[in-house]
Design an enzyme around this catalytic site. Structure first.
Site, PDB file in Angstrom:
ATOM      1  N   HIS A   1       0.837  -1.206   0.000  1.00 19.67           N
ATOM      2  CA  HIS A   1       0.000   0.000   0.000  1.00 19.67           C
ATOM      3  C   HIS A   1       0.867   1.249   0.000  1.00 19.67           C
ATOM      4  O   HIS A   1       0.422   2.326  -0.364  1.00 19.67           O
ATOM      5  CB  HIS A   1      -0.968  -0.005   1.193  1.00 19.67           C
ATOM      6  CG  HIS A   1      -0.317   0.303   2.496  1.00 19.67           C
ATOM      7  ND1 HIS A   1       0.505  -0.594   3.128  1.00 19.67           N
ATOM      8  CD2 HIS A   1      -0.350   1.398   3.272  1.00 19.67           C
ATOM      9  CE1 HIS A   1       0.964  -0.050   4.246  1.00 19.67           C
ATOM     10  NE2 HIS A   1       0.453   1.152   4.349  1.00 19.67           N
TER      11      HIS A   1
ATOM     12  N   LYS B   1       9.578  -2.860   3.383  1.00 25.48           N
ATOM     13  CA  LYS B   1      10.733  -2.685   4.270  1.00 25.48           C
ATOM     14  C   LYS B   1      10.699  -3.732   5.363  1.00 25.48           C
ATOM     15  O   LYS B   1       9.642  -4.010   5.938  1.00 25.48           O
ATOM     16  CB  LYS B   1      10.625  -1.287   4.906  1.00 25.48           C
ATOM     17  CG  LYS B   1      11.833  -0.858   5.653  1.00 25.48           C
ATOM     18  CD  LYS B   1      12.834  -0.202   4.729  1.00 25.48           C
ATOM     19  CE  LYS B   1      14.177   0.008   5.371  1.00 25.48           C
ATOM     20  NZ  LYS B   1      14.958  -1.209   5.540  1.00 25.48           N
TER      21      LYS B   1
ATOM     22  N   LYS C   1       3.754  -1.952  11.877  1.00 29.45           N
ATOM     23  CA  LYS C   1       4.763  -1.130  12.560  1.00 29.45           C
ATOM     24  C   LYS C   1       5.003   0.175  11.802  1.00 29.45           C
ATOM     25  O   LYS C   1       4.974   1.252  12.392  1.00 29.45           O
ATOM     26  CB  LYS C   1       6.051  -1.960  12.629  1.00 29.45           C
ATOM     27  CG  LYS C   1       7.184  -1.306  13.335  1.00 29.45           C
ATOM     28  CD  LYS C   1       8.408  -2.204  13.348  1.00 29.45           C
ATOM     29  CE  LYS C   1       8.157  -3.507  14.077  1.00 29.45           C
ATOM     30  NZ  LYS C   1       9.374  -4.325  14.222  1.00 29.45           N
TER      31      LYS C   1
ATOM     32  N   LYS D   1       9.839  -8.899   4.887  1.00 34.61           N
ATOM     33  CA  LYS D   1      10.799  -9.572   5.779  1.00 34.61           C
ATOM     34  C   LYS D   1      11.507 -10.662   5.002  1.00 34.61           C
ATOM     35  O   LYS D   1      10.941 -11.240   4.066  1.00 34.61           O
ATOM     36  CB  LYS D   1      10.073 -10.205   6.975  1.00 34.61           C
ATOM     37  CG  LYS D   1      10.964 -10.461   8.171  1.00 34.61           C
ATOM     38  CD  LYS D   1      11.199  -9.197   8.972  1.00 34.61           C
ATOM     39  CE  LYS D   1      12.079  -9.397  10.159  1.00 34.61           C
ATOM     40  NZ  LYS D   1      12.103  -8.210  11.017  1.00 34.61           N
TER      41      LYS D   1
ATOM     42  N   SER E   1      16.004   3.520   9.801  1.00 29.24           N
ATOM     43  CA  SER E   1      16.223   3.008   8.444  1.00 29.24           C
ATOM     44  C   SER E   1      15.587   3.962   7.428  1.00 29.24           C
ATOM     45  O   SER E   1      16.131   4.188   6.346  1.00 29.24           O
ATOM     46  CB  SER E   1      15.570   1.638   8.283  1.00 29.24           C
ATOM     47  OG  SER E   1      16.432   0.633   8.742  1.00 29.24           O
TER      48      SER E   1
HETATM   49  P1  NAD Z   1      20.883 -10.250  17.833  1.00 28.46           P
HETATM   50  O1  NAD Z   1      21.221 -11.449  17.067  1.00 28.46           O
HETATM   51  O2  NAD Z   1      21.849  -9.094  17.834  1.00 28.46           O
HETATM   52  O3  NAD Z   1      20.657 -10.595  19.394  1.00 28.46           O
HETATM   53  C1  NAD Z   1      19.796 -11.583  19.893  1.00 28.46           C
HETATM   54  C2  NAD Z   1      20.413 -12.118  21.174  1.00 28.46           C
HETATM   55  O4  NAD Z   1      19.478 -12.980  21.845  1.00 28.46           O
HETATM   56  C3  NAD Z   1      21.675 -12.954  20.922  1.00 28.46           C
HETATM   57  O5  NAD Z   1      22.738 -12.444  21.710  1.00 28.46           O
HETATM   58  C4  NAD Z   1      21.253 -14.368  21.342  1.00 28.46           C
HETATM   59  O6  NAD Z   1      22.330 -15.142  21.869  1.00 28.46           O
HETATM   60  C5  NAD Z   1      20.194 -14.079  22.390  1.00 28.46           C
HETATM   61  N1  NAD Z   1      19.288 -15.207  22.662  1.00 28.46           N
HETATM   62  C6  NAD Z   1      18.838 -16.169  21.820  1.00 28.46           C
HETATM   63  N2  NAD Z   1      18.020 -17.018  22.452  1.00 28.46           N
HETATM   64  C7  NAD Z   1      17.953 -16.615  23.735  1.00 28.46           C
HETATM   65  C8  NAD Z   1      17.280 -17.084  24.887  1.00 28.46           C
HETATM   66  N3  NAD Z   1      16.500 -18.162  24.833  1.00 28.46           N
HETATM   67  N4  NAD Z   1      17.443 -16.416  26.054  1.00 28.46           N
HETATM   68  C9  NAD Z   1      18.224 -15.329  26.117  1.00 28.46           C
HETATM   69  N5  NAD Z   1      18.888 -14.829  25.054  1.00 28.46           N
HETATM   70  C10 NAD Z   1      18.764 -15.459  23.877  1.00 28.46           C
HETATM   71  O7  NAD Z   1      19.435  -9.798  17.345  1.00 28.46           O
HETATM   72  P2  NAD Z   1      18.728  -8.383  17.529  1.00 28.46           P
HETATM   73  O8  NAD Z   1      18.955  -7.592  16.303  1.00 28.46           O
HETATM   74  O9  NAD Z   1      19.092  -7.804  18.859  1.00 28.46           O
HETATM   75  O10 NAD Z   1      17.189  -8.833  17.505  1.00 28.46           O
HETATM   76  C11 NAD Z   1      16.532  -9.331  18.661  1.00 28.46           C
HETATM   77  C12 NAD Z   1      15.033  -9.253  18.459  1.00 28.46           C
HETATM   78  O11 NAD Z   1      14.664  -7.900  18.180  1.00 28.46           O
HETATM   79  C13 NAD Z   1      14.469 -10.094  17.307  1.00 28.46           C
HETATM   80  O12 NAD Z   1      13.194 -10.543  17.657  1.00 28.46           O
HETATM   81  C14 NAD Z   1      14.347  -9.086  16.175  1.00 28.46           C
HETATM   82  O13 NAD Z   1      13.373  -9.478  15.232  1.00 28.46           O
HETATM   83  C15 NAD Z   1      13.930  -7.861  16.948  1.00 28.46           C
HETATM   84  N6  NAD Z   1      14.198  -6.588  16.262  1.00 28.46           N
HETATM   85  C16 NAD Z   1      15.457  -6.242  15.866  1.00 28.46           C
HETATM   86  C17 NAD Z   1      15.669  -4.998  15.255  1.00 28.46           C
HETATM   87  C18 NAD Z   1      17.054  -4.502  14.895  1.00 28.46           C
HETATM   88  O14 NAD Z   1      17.172  -3.335  14.502  1.00 28.46           O
HETATM   89  N7  NAD Z   1      18.103  -5.285  15.063  1.00 28.46           N
HETATM   90  C19 NAD Z   1      14.580  -4.166  14.988  1.00 28.46           C
HETATM   91  C20 NAD Z   1      13.307  -4.561  15.391  1.00 28.46           C
HETATM   92  C21 NAD Z   1      13.135  -5.776  16.032  1.00 28.46           C
END
Ligand code: NAD
Length: 473
Positions: free
Chosen positions: A67, A72, A96, A108, A364
């Site tokens: 839309h 993204k 979002k 995604k 972003s």
């Molecule tokens: P990342 O890979 O940098 O970090 C995730 C961390 O979680 C890792 O250090 C991992 O070891 C840890 N982890 C995994 N399983 C676990 C558990 N059971 N208990 C505790 N820790 C655990 O990823 P991120 O970029 O920080 O993303 C994390 C979440 O945030 C995801 O759901 C992602 O979709 C969401 N997110 C990320 C962004 C972004 O800009 N990076 C934006 C929006 C949403």
């Protein structure tokens, strides 16, 4: 779908959507169109491992809604990746973006690998091949679909993507806008890396500044002194913990893959991060107590719980044991619909993922705008503002006969750098979105929780956009 989960991730997003859609007055056909994933691209490609064997890689890109263009959403590297998960995450991106007024449709991507099992060279080959598959099918481009980092990916992978894209599209002047989350040297924007964690902080801070909301939860207003627990010390968890601590909150618990630690006096995320880097584990951090299981952190007595790792970690089974007053969904989909029901009954405020973790996509958006405008933020006005401030300060000092201190002079004179403008744009975005959602919630007594209010906000905006576009043909 896990054995304890009655719904898949995508179904749980649909369930939350339906709950909110009932509270709106839009045509059921428009609501169906909003809910559906427009395009799902599932691909397989071979990669030659360092040991000479050939492995077939499974990967996805989902465009949930067009839309607004481009679509993204991040790219995730994880063994858990599957079509349902990518579809769910793509739809959350549509909602979002709408909530935080970022003019994109949702998308995604995911590659089904555990990046720890591959060398850097193998990861580069996989990322570049994935990008060329997207180019072949017209699934990437500054006006089509713009990926970003997600779980298991970061600046390094985004640099490989932009390089592959630019080499396949010679002469495309806006090629840098084909992906965001790039290193600053490759067209990235300052402030992107910490954006999601900072957005989580701004969103929760705004909620904590609302007197009526805090009174209902039995909490004082403000962030200072609040006890915070963070699950996941990756990009989002690390930065969330950092900004809460810097604002005077106490991060009393941290959980990682291998375990969890607690210290009622507060933990410093950077020290814990360095300890983990040195020892390979978050456990046995000096002064902290180890918890038996990493999931125990989710059940700690605290004011604010920040799940910042993966989806479905708080569900019908463990939600009754959650003691936090506020849950800030930094990860995507950490709480299931069953958990939401428990929170409503227990009076726990769950601040929903699809707007709370929108800091990444908001910045972003700023990065994409920078790429299209081909100029660094602040370049045009920084010096001019500093010169103006100098003149004004000189006049004030002349008229009053008083001089400000050097520190004050620095603060008053300072013209905006790129990072100042990005943080300020993010702060404005998160404050506005929080207020819009709370306003919708307050004005409709049938809305049971903040997630539903956020969905209503998203549906209002996307449905209005579809209605104004008209349905073709
Ligand atoms: P990342 O890979 O940098 O970090 C995730 C961390 O979680 C890792 O250090 C991992 O070891 C840890 N982890 C995994 N399983 C676990 C558990 N059971 N208990 C505790 N820790 C655990 O990823 P991120 O970029 O920080 O993303 C994390 C979440 O945030 C995801 O759901 C992602 O979709 C969401 N997110 C990320 C962004 C972004 O800009 N990076 C934006 C929006 C949403």
């Amino acid at each position: 779908m896990s054995s304890q989960q009655p719904y898949s991730f995508f179904q749980s997003v649909e369930k939350s959507f339906d709950k909110a859609a009932k509270l709106t007055k839009f045509d059921p056909g428009i609501l169906e169109q909003i809910k559906a994933c427009n395009s799902v691209y599932q691909m397989r490609f071979p990669v030659k491992r360092d040991n000479g064997t050939i492995e077939v890689i499974e990967a996805y890109r989902v465009q949930h809604s067009q839309h607004k263009s481009p679509c993204k959403g991040g790219i995730r590297f994880s063994e858990e990746v599957n079509q349902d998960e990518v579809m769910a995450l793509a739809s959350l991106m549509t909602y979002k973006c709408a909530i935080v007024n970022v003019p994109f449709g949702g998308g995604k991507g995911g590659i089904k690998i555990n990046p720890r099992n591959y060398s850097v060279y193998e990861l580069e080959k996989i990322t570049r091949r994935y990008t060329s598959e997207l180019v072949k099918k017209n699934f990437i481009g500054p006006g089509i679909d713009v990926p970003a980092p997600d779980y298991g990916t970061g600046e390094r992978e985004m640099a490989w993507i932009v390089d592959t894209y630019a080499s396949l599209k010679p002469g495309e002047i806006d090629a840098a806008g084909c992906v965001t989350g790039k290193p600053v040297t490759q067209g990235g924007v300052r402030g992107r890396k910490e954006a999601t964690g900072l957005g989580v902080f701004f969103g929760i801070r705004e909620v904590c500044n609302m007197q009526d909301v805090m009174a209902k939860l039995g909490l004082s207003t403000g962030i200072e002194g609040k006890r915070v627990v963070v699950q996941g010390l990756g990009n989002v968890g690390y930065h969330s913990a950092k900004f809460f601590r810097e604002a005077g909150a106490k991060v009393i618990g941290l959980a990682e893959y291998e375990g969890a630690i607690m210290n009622p006096d507060g933990l410093n995320e950077e020290e814990v991060f360095q300890h983990r880097k040195k020892t390979g584990s978050i456990l046995n951090f000096p002064g902290a107590t180890n918890l038996a299981k990493n999931s125990d952190a989710l059940e700690m007595e605290c004011d604010i719980l920040i799940p910042a790792a993966l989806e479905n970690v708080i569900n019908g089974e463990n939600a009754p044991r959650v003691k936090a007053k506020i849950i800030g969904e930094a990860a995507n989909g950490p709480c299931t619909p069953e958990a939401d029901e428990v929170f409503i009954q227990k009076g726990i405020l769950c601040v929903p993922d699809m707007y709370l973790n929108a800091g990444g996509v908001t910045v972003s958006y700023f990065e994409w705008l920078k790429n299209l405008s081909h100029v660094r933020y602040g370049r045009m006005e920084k010096r001019f503002t500093e010169n103006q401030n100098s003149i004004i300060l000189g006049q004030i000092e002349g008229l009053t006969g008083k001089k400000v201190t050097e520190k004050e002079r620095g603060l008053i004179m300072h013209g905006p750098d790129e990072v100042d403008l990005v943080h300020s744009g993010l702060e404005e975005t998160m404050i506005t979105a929080t207020r819009e959602i709370m306003e919708i919630w307050k004005n409709n007594p049938d809305i049971p929780d903040m997630r539903t209010a956020a969905y209503v906000s998203a549906i209002n905006k996307v449905a209005t956009s579809y209605s104004e576009l008209g349905i073709f043909p």
